[in-house]
Design an enzyme around this catalytic site. Structure first.
Site, PDB file in Angstrom:
ATOM      1  N   ASN A   1       0.829  -1.195   0.000  1.00 49.09           N
ATOM      2  CA  ASN A   1       0.000   0.000   0.000  1.00 49.09           C
ATOM      3  C   ASN A   1       0.867   1.249   0.000  1.00 49.09           C
ATOM      4  O   ASN A   1       2.010   1.204  -0.441  1.00 49.09           O
ATOM      5  CB  ASN A   1      -1.015  -0.021   1.137  1.00 49.09           C
ATOM      6  CG  ASN A   1      -2.373   0.488   0.708  1.00 49.09           C
ATOM      7  OD1 ASN A   1      -2.503   1.624   0.246  1.00 49.09           O
ATOM      8  ND2 ASN A   1      -3.396  -0.341   0.828  1.00 49.09           N
TER       9      ASN A   1
ATOM     10  N   HIS B   1       2.572   3.199   2.112  1.00 45.88           N
ATOM     11  CA  HIS B   1       3.914   3.218   2.704  1.00 45.88           C
ATOM     12  C   HIS B   1       4.884   2.366   1.896  1.00 45.88           C
ATOM     13  O   HIS B   1       6.065   2.705   1.766  1.00 45.88           O
ATOM     14  CB  HIS B   1       3.863   2.727   4.156  1.00 45.88           C
ATOM     15  CG  HIS B   1       5.080   3.064   4.954  1.00 45.88           C
ATOM     16  ND1 HIS B   1       6.045   2.127   5.265  1.00 45.88           N
ATOM     17  CD2 HIS B   1       5.509   4.235   5.493  1.00 45.88           C
ATOM     18  CE1 HIS B   1       6.997   2.705   5.982  1.00 45.88           C
ATOM     19  NE2 HIS B   1       6.698   3.988   6.127  1.00 45.88           N
ATOM     20  N   CYS B   2       4.389   1.288   1.330  1.00 45.45           N
ATOM     21  CA  CYS B   2       5.247   0.366   0.573  1.00 45.45           C
ATOM     22  C   CYS B   2       5.791   0.964  -0.717  1.00 45.45           C
ATOM     23  O   CYS B   2       6.816   0.524  -1.220  1.00 45.45           O
ATOM     24  CB  CYS B   2       4.462  -0.900   0.223  1.00 45.45           C
ATOM     25  SG  CYS B   2       3.763  -1.772   1.619  1.00 45.45           S
ATOM     26  N   ILE B   3       5.108   1.966  -1.275  1.00 48.16           N
ATOM     27  CA  ILE B   3       5.534   2.517  -2.566  1.00 48.16           C
ATOM     28  C   ILE B   3       6.251   3.852  -2.423  1.00 48.16           C
ATOM     29  O   ILE B   3       6.490   4.548  -3.417  1.00 48.16           O
ATOM     30  CB  ILE B   3       4.324   2.664  -3.530  1.00 48.16           C
ATOM     31  CG1 ILE B   3       3.305   3.669  -2.993  1.00 48.16           C
ATOM     32  CG2 ILE B   3       3.703   1.301  -3.800  1.00 48.16           C
ATOM     33  CD1 ILE B   3       2.214   4.036  -3.994  1.00 48.16           C
TER      34      ILE B   3
END
Length: 364
Positions: free
Chosen positions: A354, A356-358
């Protein structure tokens, strides 16, 4: 760019700042991988663009795009967002862009960890991952930052959270997984984190979000919002498999002390109802290593904790769930000086992560 092989950040007075400390910018990667992003990634790109624009209102955003996608990225994104051509295997900037550290003089350096697609040949998610594994060093070169070479240690940015005051938070399920650093003991892994992040204490949460393909990254279950304070993904439904997982994390945090000896204040952030992938969404994904990338009804690791703290905002997921507004209100109370911006992110979640991951912050 100098590659530093014979020293660690802590020995030279560098530490990893908390995400809520000031940023010079943010790194993202343009999505295109057909077994991650359904139907040509067009819906995912729209969401990526909305997130990039929200962050760019208060800090410089750099988006890396492959040669094949550079023109598409440049056409989609506004002029004040920088687009650079850089090859990668997928779009998870959090996990293989550099972890940045800084010293008291404000000098910033990067750390180049080893990356093996969340488990390598043991339980990794794709092969090859060689382009991803080169991005940290390339980005340090682009940004004119010296870089610590720690490629012999497998670590993703989503598997660590720090409070900026000597405390790091991880999950046992991820950092002790067989696909990361199986030759190292828990104590030896902790020693690496202390030396490279310059922390005095590591908090080991037992687990993360159910069915999180990263072996349960900490950034999906729990995040620092201030020194001594965290948000924890929470469900009241005791029949949900996630309840026992969140409860185990809460029990651990309630008896833990941080590096400054403080009790940790836990704010429960509600989870949305379980999010499952549809048959139509599965049809839009290419197979991965001769297996279907997703199967209809598969539960996705949806969590509001997967937010990004920008200089002037907190950019968080929305899922079209009644809990969207409740979660937004909680984060707004915890970040009164920042605007909480909620962006519908199901099309990112289908890819496995999501907001934060990108994203990956560059400290000021």
């Amino acid at each position: 760019m100098k590659i530093i092989k014979d020293s660690a950040p802590s020995a030279e007075g560098f530490r990893m700042p908390a995400e809520f400390e000031p940023h010079a910018g943010c790194i993202m990667i343009f999505p295109e991988r057909a077994d991650s992003w359904q139907y040509g990634a067009y819906a995912a790109r729209k969401a990526f663009g909305q997130i990039a624009e929200a962050i760019a209102r208060s800090e410089k955003v750099t988006v890396c795009a492959s040669a094949a996608q550079y023109d598409n990225a440049r056409a989609l994104l506004p002029a004040h967002i920088r687009v650079v051509e850089m090859s990668s295997n997928d779009a998870w900037a959090r996990d293989y862009a550099p972890t940045f550290v800084k010293n008291a003089l404000g000098e910033v350096r990067g750390i180049d960890w080893g990356f093996n697609a969340w488990g390598g040949l043991c339980d990794g998610l794709y092969f090859p991952w060689d382009k991803d594994d080169h991005m940290a060093r390339k980005l340090c070169d682009l940004l004119d930052k010296d870089v610590y070479d720690k490629r012999d240690f497998i670590l993703e940015g989503g598997s660590i959270h720090v409070d900026g005051e000597g405390t790091c938070m991880v999950t046992e399920s991820c950092l002790l997984s067989k696909g990361r650093n199986p030759e190292l003991s828990k104590e030896e892994i902790e020693d690496v984190l202390k030396a490279y992040l310059n922390v005095a204490k590591v908090l080991w949460l037992p687990c993360g979000i159910y069915n999180d393909e990263t072996n349960e990254h900490v950034d999906n279950i729990c995040a620092f919002t201030a020194p001594g304070e965290v948000v924890l993904a929470w469900t009241q439904d005791q029949t949900d498999v996630q309840y026992a997982m969140s409860r185990a994390c809460l029990d651990y945090l309630e008896q833990a002390l941080d590096a400054r000896g403080r009790r940790i204040r836990v704010h429960k952030l509600p989870l949305p109802k379980p999010v499952t992938v549809s048959e139509e969404e599965c049809r839009g994904l290419d197979a991965c290593l001769d297996r279907p990338a997703r199967t209809p009804g598969e539960r996705l690791a949806a969590s509001y904790v997967n937010f990004y703290i920008a200089n002037g905002s907190v950019v968080m997921p929305a899922f079209g769930d009644p809990a969207d507004e409740t979660a937004r209100e909680i984060l707004q109370r915890l970040f009164p000086d920042r605007e909480v911006v909620q962006i519908y992110s199901r099309d990112i979640l289908i890819g496995g992560g999501n907001i934060h991951c990108i994203t990956q912050q560059i400290p000021e």
